[in-house]
Design a protein around this motif. Structure first.
Motif, PDB file in Angstrom:
ATOM      1  N   ASN A 214     -28.254 103.101 104.808  1.00 12.34           N
ATOM      2  CA  ASN A 214     -27.941 104.090 105.851  1.00 12.34           C
ATOM      3  C   ASN A 214     -27.123 105.156 105.141  1.00 12.34           C
ATOM      4  N   ARG A 248     -29.680 109.864 105.575  1.00 11.07           N
ATOM      5  CA  ARG A 248     -29.709 109.749 107.038  1.00 11.07           C
ATOM      6  C   ARG A 248     -28.513 110.429 107.707  1.00 11.07           C
ATOM      7  N   THR A 341     -27.543 102.548 112.797  1.00  5.56           N
ATOM      8  CA  THR A 341     -28.696 101.731 112.398  1.00  5.56           C
ATOM      9  C   THR A 341     -29.649 102.581 111.552  1.00  5.56           C
ATOM     10  N   GLU A 342     -30.453 101.895 110.753  1.00  7.31           N
ATOM     11  CA  GLU A 342     -31.409 102.604 109.898  1.00  7.31           C
ATOM     12  C   GLU A 342     -32.712 102.793 110.665  1.00  7.31           C
TER      13      GLU A 342
END
Ligand code: UN1
Length: 456
Positions: A214, A248, A341-342
């Motif tokens: 992440n 991200r 979260t990924e």
């Protein structure tokens, strides 16, 4: 019970016993020939990657190159599998480490790097004297066959060194359960890792995990913004955001936030999205409808909360059965749960910061710990970022995006990323067992730590 599983494991074990007796430099020579074969098939292997994983041409070629680089690295290693010699505290004694092959290695790979990640594992496993059973992603069986065929061409009686077990979760679980498979190296989501790892651990098997990331980057006021925008765009949007190293989350200093966001918007607008086989395409489609749905679900939940989402919509380009998307920029005022979260898709969260320490804290404040970057020309900031108070990830870059690592370094990350290290540096040690050997070449038997034991 999977029908060919037993045959595969038996064959793999048999071949590993023959292969381990071949001197390492000769093993290296066979891997050198494998590298040559990959070189000669580079274009066609890359086409298979584009066909199955839907990666753009230059990235597919880059992926085959990564496999070739691993071969070259392993050839060098074949004469450098060094064991340390330590000074013994006793006279006439030699204290030394010996490294021996493990036997059979199990390798579970993901769709997004259908050749390179296998090459990381295979080249090291093989040069260290092991055989490998490979379970590729169900999305990339053709890529696996392409690699296997290249190996078969050069390997003569050692063709079985690579054996492919096609399938899904059931096959992965069988690999994890089998005591004859000494090491299980798995790449995929943290969820997958958490399911598989306890199975291997229950039999005290060895594990090498490369799980979710992440990844975040920090943009400081001193950054060269031209370089920074390019680095961000490639890391966030390249491979349609489907690398474990994809960027991200972005933390931008408040003084340059507006400018940076403006430039990112323009840059995202200019990206060429389309068929991955076309020369000028920069972003291909997502791997599946499921990926598209996960992306939309996250974006919808953010929009419902009133968070500003720019882009992210489906684009109807060419084949209507494919899922092309515009990369999404999500401008957040606070840390949202969705950021933690990924999501394996091109979504970039952008948040401002005031103090570099806060930015580092936000960067580290997730479960995963794979890759991280800082864009800065301030040496104090970059050194802080690389220090023990800085990034808690396995990969920490300065003025480079989070993705696109070279094979020479150890690859992997901490926390929910699983702690494994593959590819370069001393990652080969994962594929061998260490023997500490103490040899007494004297006439007496002195005991360590000065212990006395007089039997007479
Ligand atoms: C992965 O996405 O599992 O650093 C591997 C990179 C590539 C490897 C990614 N060399 O982005």
């Amino acid at each position: 019970m999977i029908n060919n599983f037993e045959t595969i494991v038996t064959k793999s074990k048999d071949i590993s016993k023959k292969w381990r007796n071949i001197p390492a430099p000769q093993r290296g020579e066979m891997i050198r020939q494998f590298g040559e074969e990959l070189r000669s098939q580079k274009e066609s292997l890359a086409k298979t990657i584009t066909k199955e994983a839907r990666k753009i041409k230059t990235e597919s070629l880059g992926e085959v190159q990564e496999a070739i680089d691993m071969c070259d690295f392993a050839v060098g290693l074949s004469r450098q599998l060094y064991g340390l010699t330590m000074p013994s505290e006793r006279p006439n004694h030699r204290l030394q480490e010996l490294w021996h092959p493990l036997g059979v290695v199990g390798c579970i790979t993901a769709f997004n790097f259908p050749m390179a990640v296998f090459a990381w594992n295979f080249c090291l496993a093989a040069v260290c004297g092991n055989s490998i059973i490979w379970k590729p992603s169900p999305h990339s069986n053709e890529c696996a066959k392409g690699i296997k065929q290249a190996w078969d061409k050069v390997s003569s009686e050692f063709a079985d060194l690579i054996l492919i077990l096609e399938g899904g979760n059931e096959e992965a679980v069988s690999i994890c359960k089998d005591k004859r498979i000494v090491l299980v190296s798995a790449t995929g989501s943290t969820k997958m890792g958490k399911e598989l790892a306890p199975i291997v651990s229950a039999r005290l098997g060895k594990l090498l995990l490369e799980l979710g990331g992440n990844n975040a980057a920090i943009v400081s006021p001193s950054a060269n913004l031209d370089l920074t925008i390019k680095g961000i765009a490639f890391s966030a949007c390249g491979t349609a955001g489907q690398r474990c190293t994809s960027l991200r989350r972005l933390f931008v200093h408040k003084d340059i936030y507006k400018d940076c966001v403006e430039r990112l918007k323009n840059c995202f607008d200019d990206l060429v999205i389309g068929c991955p086989s076309k020369d000028d395409t920069q972003i291909g489609p997502l791997i599946s409808e499921n990926s598209f749905n996960s992306m939309q679900k996250i974006l919808d939940s953010l929009k419902d909360k009133g968070v500003e989402v720019i882009g992210g919509e489906r684009l109807e380009i060419e084949d209507p059965s494919e899922f092309y998307v515009k990369p999404a920029l999500v401008l957040v005022k606070n840390i949202e749960d969705e950021m933690l979260t990924e999501t394996f898709a091109p979504i970039l969260y952008v948040k401002d910061y005031e103090d570099i320490k806060d930015a580092i804290h936000m960067q580290n404040d997730v479960a995963q710990g794979l890759s991280s970057s800082i864009f800065t020309n301030d040496i104090r900031e970059s050194e802080l970022f690389l220090s023990e108070e800085g990034s808690d990830c396995g990969i920490a870059n300065v003025n480079i995006g989070t993705s696109g690592a070279e094979i020479g370094g150890a690859f992997g990350g901490e926390k929910d990323t699983g702690g494994g290290r593959e590819s370069g540096s001393d990652a080969w040690k994962n594929y061998m067992r260490r023997v500490t050997a103490t040899v007494n070449y004297g006439e007496d038997l002195p005991l360590a730590q000065g212990v006395e034991f007089d039997e007479s």
